[in-house]
Enzyme design. Structure first.
Site, mmCIF file in Angstrom:
data_model
loop_
_atom_site.group_PDB
_atom_site.id
_atom_site.type_symbol
_atom_site.label_atom_id
_atom_site.label_comp_id
_atom_site.label_asym_id
_atom_site.label_seq_id
_atom_site.Cartn_x
_atom_site.Cartn_y
_atom_site.Cartn_z
ATOM 1 N N HIS A 1 33.642 -161.204 84.569
ATOM 2 C CA HIS A 1 33.324 -159.922 83.935
ATOM 3 C C HIS A 1 33.513 -160.051 82.431
ATOM 4 C CE1 HIS A 1 34.071 -157.254 87.737
ATOM 5 N NE2 HIS A 1 33.351 -158.340 88.008
ATOM 6 N N GLU B 1 35.223 -158.400 80.240
ATOM 7 C CA GLU B 1 36.607 -158.328 79.760
ATOM 8 C C GLU B 1 37.356 -159.623 80.035
ATOM 9 O OE1 GLU B 1 35.401 -154.126 81.080
ATOM 10 O OE2 GLU B 1 35.123 -156.162 81.820
ATOM 11 N N CYS C 1 37.171 -152.465 85.439
ATOM 12 C CA CYS C 1 37.437 -152.389 86.875
ATOM 13 C C CYS C 1 38.910 -152.723 87.112
ATOM 14 C CB CYS C 1 36.518 -153.357 87.618
ATOM 15 S SG CYS C 1 36.973 -155.091 87.406
ATOM 16 N N CYS D 1 39.836 -156.250 85.926
ATOM 17 C CA CYS D 1 39.875 -156.386 84.473
ATOM 18 C C CYS D 1 41.053 -155.626 83.872
ATOM 19 C CB CYS D 1 38.558 -155.911 83.869
ATOM 20 S SG CYS D 1 37.179 -157.017 84.276
#
Length: 156
Positions: free
Chosen positions: A52, A54, A82, A85
């Site tokens: 992801h 991040e 999420c 993250c």
């Protein structure tokens, strides 16, 4: 005070990711007023479901600063992080999360999201991270429209 310049850097990263066949998420980590890392989601490009934006930015920032402690840093994310993250942000000791769109917005687009808001994770996990929601929200939501318009888009 959040910076539009840094959020727009995250937005630019998301657009780069969309152009590369990735998903519409970007992130930028800033420390002492300078960008340390700016990345986009790379799940499809790396065949890594943890890639992801991040997490990618945290990995880059840790390498750039030669530390796992990102205290004093701010992470700008085009979408609310999420749970994975958020946990990575907490463990990296990032001081502030600034995000635009919300997890529910990503879910509405069709992403398989765990809809646990950052505020809930902060409270339940007793995290010290400061959370600034809905920053440049409309610009971040526009990324979802750009992604949805692509015939080659892939969800996960």
């Amino acid at each position: 005070m959040p910076s539009a310049e840094f959020m727009r850097r995250a937005i630019a990263q998301a657009r780069e990711g969309i152009a590369d066949g990735q998903t519409p998420f970007g992130s930028c980590i800033v420390r002492d007023g300078r960008v340390v890392a700016a990345e986009h989601n790379a799940v499809w490009g790396t065949t890594d479901s943890t890639a992801h934006a991040e997490v990618q930015a945290i990995r880059t920032a840790c390498r750039a600063l030669a530390t796992v402690d990102l205290s004093g840093s701010v992470i700008y994310s085009t979408c609310e992080p999420c749970p994975m993250c958020f946990s990575a942000i907490h463990w990296a000791k990032i001081s502030t999360i600034v995000f635009g769109a919300r997890i529910a917005d990503a879910q509405a687009l069709g992403f398989s999201e765990l809809t646990i808001p950052n505020e809930t994770m902060k409270r339940q996990g007793r995290s010290a991270v400061e959370i600034v929601p809905d920053f440049l929200r409309d610009e971040c939501l526009a990324l979802f429209g750009e992604f949805a318009a692509r015939p080659d888009r892939r969800m996960y």
